[in-house]
Design an enzyme around this catalytic site. Structure first.
Site, PDB file in Angstrom:
ATOM      1  CG  ASP A 181      -3.547 -32.175  31.794  1.00 24.79           C
ATOM      2  OD1 ASP A 181      -2.470 -32.716  31.494  1.00 24.79           O
ATOM      3  OD2 ASP A 181      -3.634 -31.012  32.256  1.00 24.79           O
ATOM      4  N   GLY A 239      -0.717 -35.436  34.649  1.00 31.17           N
ATOM      5  CA  GLY A 239       0.436 -34.641  35.064  1.00 31.17           C
ATOM      6  C   GLY A 239       1.385 -35.447  35.913  1.00 31.17           C
ATOM      7  CG  ASN A 240       5.278 -34.706  36.485  1.00 33.45           C
ATOM      8  OD1 ASN A 240       5.541 -35.781  35.947  1.00 33.45           O
ATOM      9  ND2 ASN A 240       5.694 -33.551  35.983  1.00 33.45           N
ATOM     10  CB  THR A 291      -3.732 -34.967  39.513  1.00 32.63           C
ATOM     11  OG1 THR A 291      -3.473 -33.895  38.600  1.00 32.63           O
ATOM     12  CG2 THR A 291      -3.585 -34.493  40.936  1.00 32.63           C
ATOM     13  CE1 TYR A 322       9.844 -25.203  21.732  1.00 28.26           C
ATOM     14  CE2 TYR A 322      11.019 -27.082  22.648  1.00 28.26           C
ATOM     15  CZ  TYR A 322      10.400 -25.858  22.827  1.00 28.26           C
ATOM     16  OH  TYR A 322      10.320 -25.306  24.079  1.00 28.26           O
ATOM     17  CG  ASP A 372       2.219 -29.373  29.707  1.00 29.65           C
ATOM     18  OD1 ASP A 372       3.133 -29.421  28.833  1.00 29.65           O
ATOM     19  OD2 ASP A 372       2.460 -29.263  30.928  1.00 29.65           O
ATOM     20  CB  SER A 378       6.062 -26.484  39.670  1.00 32.24           C
ATOM     21  OG  SER A 378       6.004 -27.304  38.528  1.00 32.24           O
TER      22      SER A 378
END
Lengths: 205, 205
Positions: A5, A7-8, A10, A68, A74, A92
């Site tokens: 996965d 992310g921004n 990790t 959509y 995620d 966040s």
């Protein structure tokens, strides 16, 4: 089987039930024989990963007619993990998605705990209170800390509970929110479950 | 009779139905024969006003046993204006207070329209959407703008409507919110009505 996965901040790997989080700055994407089935919300890394044939983007296997176009991958994986439920992914931002009979029926995004508390504080020093995770949400607030807690988390709680569905909590702030959503199912691996379900549907495993 | 609602940016005067807003920097508090009945949320100005005997603080005439110590005097005046209702004061913060049979039964504070939209935008460029004030809040969102709108304003709407009481809207963003709270009573002078009621109770007029 390796899942990731992205992310921004990790790369979050999952290999046979074992998690390994590596900061983006500390990880070099290399060609290898290890097949890595991934989702990625980081646009820069997403375009780089396309150059590596051992990295397989699970987004390509999602039946998007249920979702959509601009919905985060995620959130979609959370939805793919459950048949009936409200999925709260508390990071966040806090995303809330409703799934009924295996079908996404809509969802929304509200501000994360840290972000909303910071916004209150910046508004006025008189709004500089910590959230009260012991708040009784059946009563209307009569003190400042509860008034702020209710104004973000109480409104969220009341909406989520109105769906009368099982509540799933995941994401970095899931354990904090579990004080409020007392009967929720805390599942830090929910997105990986969704990823595995997509792999099964796509005959990838 | 002169009333004044002293905020963080303006002196908001009300004389026989006529409003006059003057920026704090542009107004000099002077001794005069004009009795001014005021509320003040600005601590610095509040302590200065105590030196002027023609400025009469209406807070001193409020029966505080109905409220709580740190509750803003502006919220209290909203409550004093109605017998039964949910009062939404939409400014940089949005305060929501419930009054039943003339008694405050609790309330909360959430982030104002501008503040929450800014917080979304700062979180991610993918959350840079304007609120959709035409949103259908009976449906769960299936697009990004509605997902953000619902995550702040939809949650607020659903909670407010759950009280099954008349809804009163006041404050700078009241008219924007009236697109969502379609049956609400828009009343820009609500706090002044509360102030007049306090004056009547205290035999000040």
């Amino acid at each position: 089987m390796t899942l990731c996965d992205v992310g921004n901040t990790t790369f979050d790997f999952y290999r046979d039930g074992v998690r390994e989080k590596i900061f983006i700055a500390d990880y070099e994407i290399k060609k290898s024989d290890e097949k890595i089935f991934y989702i990625c919300v980081n646009e820069k890394i997403a375009s780089n990963l396309k150059n590596f044939s051992n990295w397989i983007d699970l987004k390509d296997f999602v039946d998007m007619k249920n979702y959509y176009e601009t919905m985060g991958i995620d959130r979609i994986m959370g939805c793919e993990a459950v048949q009936n439920g409200v999925i709260i992914d508390a990071g966040s931002a806090i995303t809330v998605d409703v799934v009924k009979n295996g079908k996404f029926s809509g969802g929304y995004i509200t501000l994360g705990l840290h972000v909303s508390a910071k916004a209150y504080k910046e508004l006025s020093c008189r709004l500089d209170y910590s959230y009260n995770f012991e708040i009784d949400l059946d009563k209307m607030p009569k003190n400042s800390a509860d008034a702020l807690t209710y104004g973000q988390l109480g409104l969220l709680y009341r909406d989520v509970m109105s769906h009368s569905l099982p509540v799933y909590l995941t994401g970095g702030d899931a354990s904090k929110l579990s004080s409020i959503f007392k009967d929720a199912i805390l599942d830090e691996e929910l997105l990986f479950k969704g990823m595995k379900n997509i792999m099964k549907k796509g005959d990838l495993c």
